[in-house]
Design an enzyme around this catalytic site. Structure first.
Site, PDB file in Angstrom:
ATOM      1  N   SER A   1       0.883  -1.185  -0.209  1.00 31.49           N
ATOM      2  CA  SER A   1      -0.075  -0.014  -0.113  1.00 31.49           C
ATOM      3  C   SER A   1       0.752   1.370  -0.098  1.00 31.49           C
ATOM      4  O   SER A   1       0.770   2.295  -0.675  1.00 31.49           O
ATOM      5  CB  SER A   1      -0.793   0.016   1.176  1.00 31.49           C
ATOM      6  OG  SER A   1      -1.546  -1.189   1.237  1.00 31.49           O
TER       7      SER A   1
ATOM      8  N   HIS B   1      -2.785   6.549   3.642  1.00 32.26           N
ATOM      9  CA  HIS B   1      -3.049   5.076   4.127  1.00 32.26           C
ATOM     10  C   HIS B   1      -4.524   4.831   4.667  1.00 32.26           C
ATOM     11  O   HIS B   1      -5.209   4.004   4.337  1.00 32.26           O
ATOM     12  CB  HIS B   1      -1.829   4.474   4.819  1.00 32.26           C
ATOM     13  CG  HIS B   1      -1.909   3.301   5.108  1.00 32.26           C
ATOM     14  ND1 HIS B   1      -2.383   2.574   6.353  1.00 32.26           N
ATOM     15  CD2 HIS B   1      -1.953   1.962   4.247  1.00 32.26           C
ATOM     16  CE1 HIS B   1      -2.216   1.436   5.866  1.00 32.26           C
ATOM     17  NE2 HIS B   1      -2.133   1.058   4.958  1.00 32.26           N
TER      18      HIS B   1
END
Lengths: 213, 213
Positions: free
Chosen positions: A17, A43
């Protein structure tokens, strides 16, 4: 549909990610440790606005990281931020998280004085006799009250993470706090919240490199 | 700066926020109870994208509200959502929130099977012997595993709130789940999170009007 998915091992999902976020951000001009904070806010929200919204007073991240490593406590106005902050990592350095919002004396005093519970929580935090980082993820009234306490010399936080979210005096409370002469990390505008508050704390707690002054 | 601020009594801040959100949204075409859900997601994030991102299967909100009023439990993959859901209101109807993510047996099983803890949490939820609403605010792997459990007939949730956030298989997991023939509320795209998950639960818990079928 399942065959369209990228296979990533459970332990590698966060790193992947962050890789995607870094790639899409491109060269932003951020340096560490600020870059880690910006990335972790994106995130937790998938909202790239945090690349623009986040503002840091000089060396705020470094000062926050040092305070955490020296065992500072965290005071927050939201149970959700308290739930999201890595308390194990914080405890390794000697710190703990306080959220006074459900304290019955806070509720009573808020009613008596016509203030929000969040604002009273800041007063409770100011009374703690050790270094404290204040983390506001919900109420602009908490940020305003904390500003007053700072200006009156009643508290000197190691760092203030000011990311309340919303529509009533949120923008103004942040502009106000940025005038304070103590370290702060602020998400300007309406956006913020308990997830962003916890993300910033964790970015500082997880920061691996040496921090020098 | 303080003189620029709008004076709103503590007890009126939420109502004033909702008024601002409603005004800025304009005529969206949403009807209740969906409108209440959309508004509360914007309230928790200050992100108007939720006006576009949120998708509802037919009567999902009504079915969720009825399930909550009939005492359904909530299973979530995130501690922050658990912290944010109004557990007192839920308990008034007979429900409680479960989050198995810190269960040591979940951690062990996830390692053994090479799966995420969040996915194992869904299996734990599926074993609960009463009506359950599943609330996924973090991990797409939880939503994918839940889809498999539903398709295999191993669980029939009253409602699934599928709002994981992030960059690895998040978009795909949501597209997958929207094929399931059970009630769902999904935030398509990358956005979502524990704050949005809790906001949707609370919008359903706070919904005041009669819900008829």
């Amino acid at each position: 549909m399942l065959d369209k998915m990228e296979f990533v091992k459970p332990g590698d999902i966060e790193a992947r990610s962050m890789e995607i976020i870094t790639g899409e951000l491109g060269d932003t001009g951020w340096k560490e440790p600020e870059l880690s904070v910006v990335r972790r806010c994106i995130h937790t929200s998938a909202d790239f606005d945090y690349n623009i919204n986040l503002k840091f007073s000089k060396d705020a991240c470094k000062k926050g990281i040092m305070a955490l490593r020296n065992g500072a406590d965290i005071v927050t106005d939201t149970r959700m931020a308290m739930a999201g902050i890595n308390k194990r990592r914080l405890a390794e350095h000697g710190g703990q998280v306080h959220c006074f919002i459900d304290d019955e004396t806070v509720l009573r005093e808020a009613k008596e004085r016509g203030m929000t519970r969040s604002a009273i929580c800041m007063e409770r935090g100011a009374a703690i006799k050790k270094p404290v980082i204040f983390v506001i993820g919900n109420a602009p009234t908490a940020l305003i009250r904390l500003y007053e306490l700072v200006q009156n010399g009643e508290v000197k936080p190691e760092l203030v993470i000011g990311v309340p979210v919303g529509f009533v005096n949120v923008v103004e409370s942040k502009e106000l706090f940025m005038q304070a002469d103590i370290p702060w990390i602020i998400a300007v505008g309406r956006k913020g919240g308990s997830n962003v508050a916890a993300a910033i704390c964790n970015a500082l707690l997880y920061y691996k490199d040496e921090v020098e002054f």
